[in-house]
Design an enzyme around this catalytic site. Structure first.
Site, PDB file in Angstrom:
ATOM      1  CG  ASP A  37      -0.462   8.779  -5.494  1.00  0.00           C
ATOM      2  OD1 ASP A  37       0.824   8.299  -5.441  1.00  0.00           O
ATOM      3  OD2 ASP A  37      -0.920   8.906  -4.207  1.00  0.00           O
ATOM      4  CG  ASP A  53      -8.030   2.221  -5.242  1.00  0.00           C
ATOM      5  OD1 ASP A  53      -7.006   1.478  -5.578  1.00  0.00           O
ATOM      6  OD2 ASP A  53      -8.577   2.147  -4.070  1.00  0.00           O
ATOM      7  CB  VAL A  54      -3.775   0.372  -8.976  1.00  0.00           C
ATOM      8  CG1 VAL A  54      -2.851   1.566  -9.385  1.00  0.00           C
ATOM      9  CG2 VAL A  54      -3.127   0.064  -7.624  1.00  0.00           C
ATOM     10  CG  ASN A  80       6.241   3.117  -7.699  1.00  0.00           C
ATOM     11  OD1 ASN A  80       7.302   2.703  -7.044  1.00  0.00           O
ATOM     12  ND2 ASN A  80       5.641   4.158  -6.933  1.00  0.00           N
ATOM     13  CE1 TYR A 145       5.845  -5.141  -1.054  1.00  0.00           C
ATOM     14  CE2 TYR A 145       8.029  -6.064  -0.430  1.00  0.00           C
ATOM     15  CZ  TYR A 145       7.355  -5.254  -1.143  1.00  0.00           C
ATOM     16  OH  TYR A 145       7.917  -4.228  -1.949  1.00  0.00           O
ATOM     17  CE  LYS A 149       6.482  -5.221  -4.636  1.00  0.00           C
ATOM     18  NZ  LYS A 149       5.879  -4.168  -5.654  1.00  0.00           N
ATOM     19  CB  THR A 180      10.253   4.541   0.583  1.00  0.00           C
ATOM     20  OG1 THR A 180       9.838   3.517   1.144  1.00  0.00           O
ATOM     21  CG2 THR A 180      10.979   4.371  -0.698  1.00  0.00           C
TER      22      THR A 180
END
Length: 251
Positions: A37, A53-54, A80, A145, A149, A180
């Site tokens: 994370d 950091d992805v 995720n 978005y 996806k 969330t």
């Protein structure tokens, strides 16, 4: 699903929301769990936190290798980590479009390819990508978005085909609107947060938002040996949004 004893899992974006719920459930099912994370400082024991950091390949490789070393291998990867975006194709500059794809798609690429050498050594290797209802249903004000996806669902199928003969299963979950912190922040920005939440609840056949724990349960199933014959699948956890067409209430 308590048959995860001896398995090691890595969850990106695991400090809150769906990621944290998934990490907790994996641990409750006796897996050893590492969380990647941006801010892992609040990750509670027995979860292990690693900063990454992805969108940074070097950070991802370093964190994945550290987690694999500390856990003595990796069996499960849950991709995720992701960011949202609101608007039509007219909204957001090219920098925002690149940023969302960099995190939501390339982040999965970076994490998975860093983990592949460890997954190949596992007898129960599984990758689960957190996709979205936005990949399969046209939602207003979600152009960027949804595009990211949709790409992730296609990527999931390609990965499943590429790695099935290596014994690595790859699947995704497609949540509906999940309660969330990110959704909460979006609601707070609305002119009438209560009315906006009511509208989100109403568009789901179950009449409520999906919970993070419900998505986590689907992820853990796909990651577990109980799903040993499941690969290349997209599991909807969306309250019926994708498949059901109900008449208005009262008719």
């Amino acid at each position: 699903m308590r048959g995860l004893s001896g398995l090691n899992a890595l969850v990106t974006g695991g400090a809150s929301g769906i990621g944290l719920a998934t990490a907790w459930l994996l641990a409750a099912c006796d897996a050893d769990v590492a969380v990647l994370d941006l801010d892992p400082s609040a990750v509670p024991e027995p979860l292990r936190g690693y900063r990454a950091d992805v969108s940074d390949d070097d950070m991802v490789r370093t964190a994945v290798d550290a987690a694999a070393s500390d856990l003595s291998g990796l069996d499960i990867v849950v991709n995720n980590a992701g960011i949202g975006a609101v608007g039509t194709v007219e909204d957001g500059d090219e920098g925002q479009w690149h940023r969302v794809f960099d995190v939501n798609v390339m982040g999965v690429v970076r994490t998975t390819r860093a983990a592949l050498p460890h997954l190949r050594a596992s007898a129960h290797a599984a990758v689960v990508n957190v996709c979205s209802i936005a990949a399969t249903a046209g939602l207003p004000q979600r152009a960027l978005y949804s595009a990211s996806k949709g790409a992730l669902q296609s990527l999931t199928l390609a990965m499943a085909a590429d790695h099935v003969r290596e014994g690595i299963r790859v699947n995704c979950v497609n949540p509906g609107t999940v309660d969330t912190p990110w959704v909460g922040r979006l609601l707070d920005q609305a002119a009438d947060p209560a009315a906006e939440r009511a509208a989100l609840n109403a568009r789901q056949p179950l009449g409520r938002l999906v919970s993070a724990d419900e998505v986590a349960a689907a992820i853990v199933y796909l990651a577990s040996p109980a799903a040993a014959s499941v690969t290349g699948a997209a599991l909807a956890v969306d309250g019926g949004m994708q498949g059901l067409r109900l008449r208005p209430a009262g008719q």
